[in-house]
Motif scaffolding. Structure first.
Motif, short mmCIF file in Angstrom:
data_model
loop_
_atom_site.label_atom_id
_atom_site.label_comp_id
_atom_site.label_asym_id
_atom_site.label_seq_id
_atom_site.Cartn_x
_atom_site.Cartn_y
_atom_site.Cartn_z
N GLY A 137 0.67 -1.21 0.00
CA GLY A 137 -0.06 -0.05 0.02
C GLY A 137 0.99 1.14 0.02
N SER A 138 2.11 0.99 0.03
CA SER A 138 3.06 2.34 0.14
C SER A 138 3.60 2.58 -1.24
CB SER A 138 4.20 2.31 0.91
OG SER A 138 4.72 1.16 0.66
N ALA A 166 -0.04 5.45 -9.98
CA ALA A 166 -1.06 4.42 -10.69
C ALA A 166 -0.39 4.22 -12.24
CB ALA A 166 -2.52 5.05 -10.97
N GLY A 167 -0.69 3.08 -12.68
CA GLY A 167 -0.26 2.46 -13.97
C GLY A 167 -0.83 3.41 -15.11
N ALA A 168 0.02 3.91 -15.97
CA ALA A 168 -0.30 4.51 -17.41
C ALA A 168 0.65 4.09 -18.33
CB ALA A 168 -0.19 6.10 -17.15
N GLU A 185 6.82 -3.37 -2.83
CA GLU A 185 7.68 -4.41 -3.85
C GLU A 185 7.05 -5.65 -3.76
OE1 GLU A 185 12.29 -5.96 -4.12
OE2 GLU A 185 11.55 -4.42 -2.59
N VAL A 186 6.87 -6.49 -4.93
CA VAL A 186 6.33 -7.87 -4.88
C VAL A 186 7.37 -8.64 -5.34
CG1 VAL A 186 4.67 -9.38 -5.79
CG2 VAL A 186 4.07 -6.99 -5.54
N ILE A 187 7.73 -9.84 -4.76
CA ILE A 187 8.61 -10.74 -5.10
C ILE A 187 8.08 -11.97 -5.09
CG2 ILE A 187 10.68 -11.98 -4.31
CD1 ILE A 187 11.26 -9.57 -2.28
#
Length: 122
Positions: A59-60, A82-84, A64-66
């Motif tokens: 949420g920050s 946000a993704g763009a 980081e996703v591993i």
């Protein structure tokens, strides 16, 4: 015939329940050892065939996703926004009351898929 030794035999004769109690003690030690072995096995690192996903700082902006799969590790880092990207609108999705999601492509789309209901999460 002499009966002097009969009283000695009677004194050495123990209660038969004592040997049963000793057997119960041995089985209790075995059960505790087996439970300890199972607990130690379940706390070890996952096997190389397992897939593990770890999310750090959820949420920050620096989240980081591993993902660890088959002994390999892949890291994904967020840019803090946000993704763009570049692209165009391909259609509209509608969620029905029963939970189905229907995709309606925009008219004139080159590779628009046919409008088929897809099961979504309920």
């Amino acid at each position: 015939m002499s009966f002097k030794h009969l009283h000695l035999l009677a004194e050495d004769d123990d209660d038969p329940m004592l040997s049963a109690v000793n057997l119960v003690d041995v089985f209790l030690v075995l059960v505790v050892a087996l439970l300890t072995a199972v607990a130690a096995k379940s706390n070890t690192q996952p096997d190389g065939d397992d897939r593990v996903t770890i999310i750090k700082n959820a949420g920050s902006p620096d989240m980081e996703v591993i993902v660890r799969e088959n002994g390999k590790e892949v890291k994904f880092k967020g840019a803090g926004q946000a993704g763009a990207g570049q692209g165009e609108r391909a259609g509209v999705a509608y969620k029905l009351k029963d939970g189905n999601i229907v995709y309606v492509p925009e008219p004139g789309g080159a590779s628009a898929p046919s409008a088929q209901p897809a099961k979504g999460p309920r």
